[in-house]
Write an enzyme that holds these catalytic residues in place. Sequence first.
Site, mmCIF file in Angstrom:
data_model
loop_
_atom_site.group_PDB
_atom_site.id
_atom_site.type_symbol
_atom_site.label_atom_id
_atom_site.label_comp_id
_atom_site.label_asym_id
_atom_site.label_seq_id
_atom_site.Cartn_x
_atom_site.Cartn_y
_atom_site.Cartn_z
ATOM 1 N N LYS A 142 30.353 52.482 -42.473
ATOM 2 C CA LYS A 142 30.789 53.704 -43.477
ATOM 3 C C LYS A 142 29.549 54.101 -44.485
ATOM 4 O O LYS A 142 29.106 53.043 -45.079
ATOM 5 C CB LYS A 142 31.909 53.398 -44.220
ATOM 6 C CG LYS A 142 33.202 53.132 -43.344
ATOM 7 C CD LYS A 142 34.570 53.171 -44.302
ATOM 8 C CE LYS A 142 34.544 51.837 -44.952
ATOM 9 N NZ LYS A 142 35.834 51.409 -45.887
ATOM 10 N N GLU A 177 40.096 47.331 -48.158
ATOM 11 C CA GLU A 177 40.300 48.448 -49.194
ATOM 12 C C GLU A 177 41.080 47.851 -50.432
ATOM 13 O O GLU A 177 41.386 48.509 -51.239
ATOM 14 C CB GLU A 177 41.093 49.521 -48.526
ATOM 15 C CG GLU A 177 39.964 50.351 -47.857
ATOM 16 C CD GLU A 177 39.191 51.064 -48.382
ATOM 17 O OE1 GLU A 177 39.356 51.529 -49.622
ATOM 18 O OE2 GLU A 177 37.730 50.999 -47.913
HETATM 19 N N1 LIG Z 1 31.111 50.297 -46.810
HETATM 20 C C1 LIG Z 1 30.767 51.005 -47.876
HETATM 21 O O1 LIG Z 1 30.060 51.910 -47.643
HETATM 22 C C2 LIG Z 1 30.771 50.596 -49.425
HETATM 23 C C3 LIG Z 1 31.432 49.178 -49.563
HETATM 24 C C4 LIG Z 1 30.948 48.784 -50.983
HETATM 25 C C5 LIG Z 1 30.602 49.733 -51.940
HETATM 26 N N2 LIG Z 1 30.017 50.960 -51.560
HETATM 27 C C6 LIG Z 1 29.403 51.719 -52.513
HETATM 28 O O2 LIG Z 1 28.420 51.096 -53.160
HETATM 29 C C7 LIG Z 1 28.271 51.836 -54.446
HETATM 30 C C8 LIG Z 1 28.171 50.501 -55.388
HETATM 31 O O3 LIG Z 1 27.053 49.783 -55.158
HETATM 32 P P1 LIG Z 1 26.254 48.525 -56.014
HETATM 33 O O4 LIG Z 1 27.241 47.917 -56.750
HETATM 34 O O5 LIG Z 1 25.389 48.348 -55.349
HETATM 35 O O6 LIG Z 1 25.795 49.771 -57.404
HETATM 36 P P2 LIG Z 1 24.581 50.601 -57.332
HETATM 37 O O7 LIG Z 1 23.945 50.776 -55.877
HETATM 38 O O8 LIG Z 1 24.522 51.721 -58.053
HETATM 39 O O9 LIG Z 1 23.333 49.796 -57.902
HETATM 40 C C9 LIG Z 1 23.895 49.251 -59.400
HETATM 41 C C10 LIG Z 1 22.439 49.285 -60.457
HETATM 42 O O10 LIG Z 1 21.849 48.290 -60.099
HETATM 43 C C11 LIG Z 1 20.289 48.586 -59.974
HETATM 44 N N3 LIG Z 1 19.737 47.684 -59.148
HETATM 45 C C12 LIG Z 1 19.791 47.647 -57.622
HETATM 46 N N4 LIG Z 1 19.402 46.714 -57.115
HETATM 47 C C13 LIG Z 1 18.839 45.773 -58.181
HETATM 48 C C14 LIG Z 1 17.924 44.647 -58.374
HETATM 49 N N5 LIG Z 1 17.728 43.915 -57.326
HETATM 50 N N6 LIG Z 1 17.683 44.399 -59.744
HETATM 51 C C15 LIG Z 1 17.831 45.132 -60.568
HETATM 52 N N7 LIG Z 1 18.807 46.325 -60.798
HETATM 53 C C16 LIG Z 1 18.993 46.526 -59.549
HETATM 54 C C17 LIG Z 1 20.558 50.049 -59.725
HETATM 55 O O11 LIG Z 1 19.385 50.619 -60.113
HETATM 56 C C18 LIG Z 1 21.934 50.586 -60.234
HETATM 57 O O12 LIG Z 1 21.641 50.884 -61.774
HETATM 58 C C19 LIG Z 1 29.345 52.516 -54.813
HETATM 59 O O13 LIG Z 1 29.038 53.934 -54.872
HETATM 60 C C20 LIG Z 1 30.396 52.232 -53.609
HETATM 61 O O14 LIG Z 1 31.021 53.370 -53.385
HETATM 62 C C21 LIG Z 1 30.059 51.415 -50.379
#
Ligand SMILES: NC(=O)c1ccc[n+]([C@@H]2O[C@H](COP(=O)([O-])OP(=O)(O)OC[C@H]3O[C@@H](n4cnc5c(N)ncnc54)[C@H](O)[C@@H]3O)[C@@H](O)[C@H]2O)c1
Length: 427
Positions: free
Chosen positions: A192, A294
């Site tokens: 996805k 989900e």
């Molecule tokens: N199946 C799917 O496609 C799926 C599943 C779960 C989540 N998601 C999506 O993923 C997103 C959430 O992902 P997330 O929690 O990784 O958040 P994100 O990608 O927004 O990252 C969170 C924060 O961490 C920082 N960051 C990233 N890597 C870092 C590192 N190694 N060290 C320090 N800072 C770092 C980023 O700059 C950001 O500020 C949401 O948009 C959600 O909808 C998609």
Amino acid sequence: MRRGAAFAARPTPWPARYWNARSTSAPRSHRFNCAVPACCSQASGRLRREAPMHDGLLRIGSAAVPYRYGADCTDGLAEGIEALGLGSAIVVIDEAVQSHAEPLLSRLGQRMQVRPIVIAGAEQHKRLSLVEEVLDRAVAEGADRTSAILAMGGGLVGNVAGLAASLLFRGVRLVHLPTTPVAAFDAVLSLKQGVNLRSGKNLCGAYTAPAMIGCDLTWLTTIPRRGLLTGIAEMAKNVLAVVPGRERDFEEALANLPDRPVAAFTTLFELGFDSKAPMLRTDPNEKKAALVFEYGHTVGHALESVAAGAMSHGEAVAWGMLTAAEASAQLGHLGDADLKRHYRLLSHLELPAPRIALERFDLESLATRLRSDNKRGHIPCPPESAPMVLLRRLGEPVADGDGMPLIPVSIGTALDAFEKVTATEEL
Ligand SMILES: NC(=O)c1ccc[n+]([C@@H]2O[C@H](COP(=O)([O-])OP(=O)(O)OC[C@H]3O[C@@H](n4cnc5c(N)ncnc54)[C@H](O)[C@@H]3O)[C@@H](O)[C@H]2O)c1
Ligand SMILES: [Zn+2]
């Protein structure tokens, strides 16, 4: 959003040496934990014990996706990417992980053209406009059909770059290089790729199989503790909704986080992989049994959407799971003991006091988001209800007659359950 506002400032922070292919005869210097077994046998005892290279194929429907997870494994990752025979690599990088990217891009730059595109990862930027910016930049940087888009960052970069890869020239290869727990242990183990519309979370997207997933677990060590803990909520979800027998592994990983983070991440990767892989094999588009992933995401997505960047995905999912558990109990599905296990397990995530965290959400905004949840249509859903995964016991979702782990829950019941969570003394 102003066009381009999500891009980190130009000029590019990358030295020109990354940008041009070099001689293909550059010597390979294997380091411990690379993907080559003979070399890994030379690995340092500590790292080897803590992080053996996980190297194999993830089957998602008919797609077989090579994956490599290790620690200090730049060479192993580069070799995997080089084996794809790319014309060039367009690397979409979260600005927070530029220093992690440098060794890998430097190494790849010896073999192929590497074009970095640095973006600022914030949920409010996860929009089609950002995807379009990435596409325009990729073409301006010389991308063609032999190029791949490499997504290095959290779930946000993975989704934006993933959707861009599915659209560029009607599809170029995609490589996921996840740097957060949400991305590494959950989001990249999925086809996805979605972005948000004004009306709600992940309402627009595509299914795209990556050509490879590669993760150096040391990348995750720079995430602040709070981000790590809430990011791990997706793994708590897997324990609660799919593999309750792995509760001890989950708790052991949390205990290891401060002193042995790589060992903790390895356990969490195994937990994510073991929960998702069997279902993805038979339900690659997550439209049937795999909808169980989900869990917590109906109210979670609504909260995340209303919060407009002020609440992380993981935190929103944690509150969403508690709400789903309360709704399951209210509707007579879930027993008190399993409800309590939710609170106990999620208390490890050190969520902020619920009243402080949640009181700014007015219920009408949440109701509006719940009405446009992106799972609508998977099952018949009356207007004043939202499709939710509920549990009858840990690891056992309430299924409809066709075995779908999704049922319509009235908006009123969902909001009542949410209010109960915000009033809890259990966390
Ligand atoms: N199946 C799917 O496609 C799926 C599943 C779960 C989540 N998601 C999506 O993923 C997103 C959430 O992902 P997330 O929690 O990784 O958040 P994100 O990608 O927004 O990252 C969170 C924060 O961490 C920082 N960051 C990233 N890597 C870092 C590192 N190694 N060290 C320090 N800072 C770092 C980023 O700059 C950001 O500020 C949401 O948009 C959600 O909808 C998609
Ligand atoms: Zn999620």
